[in-house]
Design a protein around this motif. Structure first.
Motif, mmCIF file in Angstrom:
data_model
loop_
_atom_site.group_PDB
_atom_site.id
_atom_site.type_symbol
_atom_site.label_atom_id
_atom_site.label_comp_id
_atom_site.label_asym_id
_atom_site.label_seq_id
_atom_site.Cartn_x
_atom_site.Cartn_y
_atom_site.Cartn_z
ATOM 1 N N PRO A 205 -5.176 -9.728 -83.627
ATOM 2 C CA PRO A 205 -5.115 -11.029 -82.955
ATOM 3 C C PRO A 205 -5.991 -11.019 -81.701
ATOM 4 O O PRO A 205 -5.888 -10.119 -80.875
ATOM 5 C CB PRO A 205 -3.630 -11.184 -82.604
ATOM 6 C CG PRO A 205 -2.916 -10.304 -83.568
ATOM 7 C CD PRO A 205 -3.838 -9.143 -83.804
ATOM 8 N N THR A 206 -6.855 -11.988 -81.576
ATOM 9 C CA THR A 206 -7.759 -12.012 -80.433
ATOM 10 C C THR A 206 -6.968 -12.110 -79.131
ATOM 11 O O THR A 206 -5.982 -12.836 -79.034
ATOM 12 C CB THR A 206 -8.707 -13.204 -80.527
ATOM 13 O OG1 THR A 206 -7.940 -14.397 -80.703
ATOM 14 C CG2 THR A 206 -9.655 -13.064 -81.688
ATOM 15 N N GLY A 207 -7.413 -11.351 -78.162
ATOM 16 C CA GLY A 207 -6.695 -11.270 -76.901
ATOM 17 C C GLY A 207 -5.815 -10.037 -76.829
ATOM 18 O O GLY A 207 -5.474 -9.573 -75.736
ATOM 19 N N PHE A 208 -5.446 -9.499 -77.992
ATOM 20 C CA PHE A 208 -4.569 -8.325 -78.032
ATOM 21 C C PHE A 208 -5.312 -7.082 -78.504
ATOM 22 O O PHE A 208 -4.710 -6.165 -79.068
ATOM 23 C CB PHE A 208 -3.353 -8.597 -78.924
ATOM 24 C CG PHE A 208 -2.313 -9.469 -78.264
ATOM 25 C CD1 PHE A 208 -1.472 -8.956 -77.299
ATOM 26 C CD2 PHE A 208 -2.206 -10.804 -78.597
ATOM 27 C CE1 PHE A 208 -0.528 -9.756 -76.684
ATOM 28 C CE2 PHE A 208 -1.262 -11.618 -77.992
ATOM 29 C CZ PHE A 208 -0.418 -11.091 -77.023
ATOM 30 N N GLU A 209 -6.622 -7.041 -78.273
ATOM 31 C CA GLU A 209 -7.396 -5.864 -78.668
ATOM 32 C C GLU A 209 -6.935 -4.615 -77.917
ATOM 33 O O GLU A 209 -6.813 -3.537 -78.507
ATOM 34 C CB GLU A 209 -8.893 -6.102 -78.403
ATOM 35 C CG GLU A 209 -9.518 -7.196 -79.250
ATOM 36 C CD GLU A 209 -9.416 -8.573 -78.609
ATOM 37 O OE1 GLU A 209 -10.029 -9.511 -79.148
ATOM 38 O OE2 GLU A 209 -8.732 -8.706 -77.564
ATOM 39 N N HIS A 210 -6.681 -4.751 -76.618
ATOM 40 C CA HIS A 210 -6.242 -3.596 -75.835
ATOM 41 C C HIS A 210 -4.845 -3.136 -76.264
ATOM 42 O O HIS A 210 -4.555 -1.936 -76.273
ATOM 43 C CB HIS A 210 -6.255 -3.932 -74.344
ATOM 44 C CG HIS A 210 -7.633 -4.060 -73.763
ATOM 45 N ND1 HIS A 210 -8.419 -2.973 -73.456
ATOM 46 C CD2 HIS A 210 -8.376 -5.166 -73.467
ATOM 47 C CE1 HIS A 210 -9.583 -3.381 -72.982
ATOM 48 N NE2 HIS A 210 -9.591 -4.706 -72.968
ATOM 49 N N THR A 211 -4.004 -4.083 -76.632
ATOM 50 C CA THR A 211 -2.671 -3.723 -77.145
ATOM 51 C C THR A 211 -2.797 -2.919 -78.428
ATOM 52 O O THR A 211 -2.106 -1.909 -78.618
ATOM 53 C CB THR A 211 -1.848 -5.002 -77.409
ATOM 54 O OG1 THR A 211 -1.672 -5.717 -76.188
ATOM 55 C CG2 THR A 211 -0.487 -4.651 -77.989
ATOM 56 N N ALA A 212 -3.696 -3.359 -79.316
ATOM 57 C CA ALA A 212 -3.916 -2.634 -80.568
ATOM 58 C C ALA A 212 -4.490 -1.246 -80.300
ATOM 59 O O ALA A 212 -4.089 -0.259 -80.946
ATOM 60 C CB ALA A 212 -4.848 -3.431 -81.478
ATOM 61 N N ALA A 213 -5.421 -1.146 -79.349
ATOM 62 C CA ALA A 213 -5.997 0.155 -79.006
ATOM 63 C C ALA A 213 -4.920 1.096 -78.451
ATOM 64 O O ALA A 213 -4.907 2.303 -78.757
ATOM 65 C CB ALA A 213 -7.124 -0.021 -78.000
ATOM 66 N N GLU A 214 -4.015 0.561 -77.646
ATOM 67 C CA GLU A 214 -2.915 1.369 -77.127
ATOM 68 C C GLU A 214 -2.015 1.872 -78.251
ATOM 69 O O GLU A 214 -1.560 3.019 -78.234
ATOM 70 C CB GLU A 214 -2.091 0.548 -76.130
ATOM 71 C CG GLU A 214 -2.794 0.270 -74.810
ATOM 72 C CD GLU A 214 -2.006 -0.686 -73.933
ATOM 73 O OE1 GLU A 214 -0.881 -1.067 -74.340
ATOM 74 O OE2 GLU A 214 -2.500 -1.061 -72.855
ATOM 75 N N GLU A 215 -1.756 1.009 -79.226
ATOM 76 C CA GLU A 215 -0.902 1.432 -80.342
ATOM 77 C C GLU A 215 -1.578 2.524 -81.161
ATOM 78 O O GLU A 215 -0.925 3.474 -81.609
ATOM 79 C CB GLU A 215 -0.569 0.231 -81.235
ATOM 80 C CG GLU A 215 0.452 0.585 -82.300
ATOM 81 C CD GLU A 215 0.606 -0.468 -83.381
ATOM 82 O OE1 GLU A 215 1.559 -0.340 -84.189
ATOM 83 O OE2 GLU A 215 -0.234 -1.381 -83.453
#
Length: 493
Positions: free
Chosen positions: A42-52
């Motif tokens: 989901p756009t905007g949550f790239e950093h969240t995905a990278a953290e996961e």
């Protein structure tokens, strides 16, 4: 004419799967190889995905210039772990990536370059990963229908591509699926899944299709033309059979300005559909729900409330992934409550069929969200998708609804520690409503996303220590020096 960009080794076609060398992939011993996996998020949550990815797989992910994508290395012995990620929509293995691909000036030369590129790519390791990936999948029925692309727009984007398909049973390996991309709004966006000319029918011939996603206003070609010519070259090289609906392999051609990524899809259908069986008019993607949940960092024993639950996508994702908290899902619409109950029952049945504990820490209620039957200061986190005034509600009604529900949310939240994660596209109304709360809420962070083509904000709020009935002056005096300075700075700006 030779293809432009990075140089790769040439190969000769074979009847089934090709053999080639892969300069970007290392054989680490035995049959274990290292490849790059791409994921749409989901756009905007790239950093969240990278953290996961860092948390669950232990590798660093790179965020693409093209919003809504991340890339990370993975060894084939850990391939199953990528399917455990909750923040990604689709997965694909990268065949080759060009950060600065030099397109020819004329359309004809560019398309010839793309045709010649197909035979020069290092396909071998990517196809081995595709074969290995099939052993991780359950065989299901063939994909049904042509399924046009459903783009996943981002905060600055138009739709690009996302091919949504049913799972397919393969003759030799399980299928792959949709590729998605998010593109900039100033860029011309053009997407297609192109069926190229079919090869001579054979009993065991692999079926494929090419999905092209293009973003940029300086290209001389369309995605339809790129998919057609590149796909034709892939078909000629491998002697595969083109099939738009019952394909075994989906080759992805992603073009974002001068960045070109060729990949092979690893997911059968978007992972964002994982929890929902009964959809409503505004059902959120499960991957977006996961990103919103991670923003508020649920802790064990937290009481988490969704007062406008719709189909229950947010509390369901929370109950599955952050199961040490307790979730209350409510809505004023009886159909929404019924959908939520049906989705909960669906998950419980699926878990029971797998032999897992079927219970979920979640309950559902029908209520008036401006008059919640919940004790004051008893909720730790509120997380919800507020009506945009588009498909649900109206912008005019939002001017009365937002202040009322924000005040009620503040009442039930724990002063000083309560948090809220609220999604809305009606940004002007939301900002005005927050300003009318008398300091009950303080905005901590905003993530800009696209929901159904609409530019929306995910707002992380913290419940201040202010009590009901206090005047703005009382609230100011009750704050600490840091909060006072922040308030003064905000008013001065």
């Amino acid at each position: 004419m030779s293809s432009q960009g990075e140089d790769t080794e040439g190969q000769g076609p074979e009847t089934a799967l090709p053999s080639s060398s892969c300069t970007d992939c290392d054989t680490t011993g035995g049959d274990v190889i290292t490849v790059t996996v791409g994921a749409t998020v989901p756009t905007g949550f790239e950093h969240t995905a990278a953290e996961e990815v860092k948390e669950k797989i232990g590798v660093d992910a790179r965020i693409s210039k093209d919003r809504g994508r991340i890339y990370f290395p993975i060894t084939t012995d850990k391939l199953f772990q990528v399917h455990l990620l909750r923040s990604v929509d689709n997965l694909f293995v990268v065949v080759q990536e060009y950060e600065h691909y030099q397109f020819s000036e004329s359309k004809e030369e560019t398309l010839i370059d793309l045709q010649q590129l197909a035979s020069k790519l290092p396909w071998t390791n990517a196809l081995e990963v595709w074969k290995l990936n099939s052993t991780l999948k359950k065989k299901k029925g063939h994909r049904r229908g042509g399924n046009g692309s459903k783009g996943k727009p981002n905060s600055e984007a138009h739709d690009a591509t996302a091919v949504d398909n049913e799972q397919q049973e393969l003759p030799q390996a399980s299928p792959t699926a949709e590729g998605q991309s998010d593109v900039e709004p100033t860029a011309q966006t053009d997407t297609c899944s192109q069926d190229v000319e079919e090869a001579t029918p054979e009993a065991k011939v692999i079926k494929f299709r090419v999905t092209c996603s293009r973003a940029g206003d300086k290209h001389s070609f369309s995605s339809n033309e790129a998919a057609r010519d590149f796909g034709g070259a892939v078909q000629e090289f491998f002697e595969w059979k083109a099939d738009m609906t019952k394909f075994d392999i989906e080759v992805l051609l992603n073009i974002h300005n001068n960045e070109v990524v060729i990949g092979i899809a690893l997911t059968e259908e978007s992972l964002h559909r994982r929890n929902i069986s009964h959809f409503g008019p505004t059902t959120l993607r499960s991957t977006l729900c996961y990103g919103m949940l991670r923003l508020c960092k649920p802790q064990a024993s937290d009481i988490i409330l969704d007062p406008m639950c719709g189909t229950g996508a947010i509390p369901l994702e929370g109950a599955i992934e952050f199961h040490n908290s307790f979730y209350i899902a409510g809505d004023n619409n009886d159909m929404a409550v019924n959908r939520t109950v049906n989705n909960i029952c669906h998950i419980q049945k699926r878990r029971a069929d797998k032999g897992s504990a079927s219970g979920l820490p979640i309950d559902t209620v029908q209520w008036d969200l401006c008059n919640l039957p919940i004790r004051t200061s008893s909720v730790d986190i509120i997380i919800t998708d507020m009506p945009f005034g588009k498909r649900m509600g109206s912008r005019k009604k939002n001017w009365d609804l937002y202040p009322s529900c924000l005040r009620e949310m503040a009442r039930v939240s724990r002063p000083g520690s309560g948090k809220a994660v609220l999604l809305t596209q009606d940004k002007k109304c939301f900002a005005k409503a927050i300003s009318r709360m008398g300091g009950l809420w303080r905005k901590l962070h905003t993530v800009w996303v696209n929901v159904g083509g609409l530019h929306a904000g995910v707002y992380l709020l913290k419940r201040t220590g202010a009590l009901f009935g206090q005047t703005p002056e009382d609230v100011y005096e009750s704050r600490g020096p840091v909060e006072r300075q922040e308030k003064d700075d905000t008013e001065l700006s």
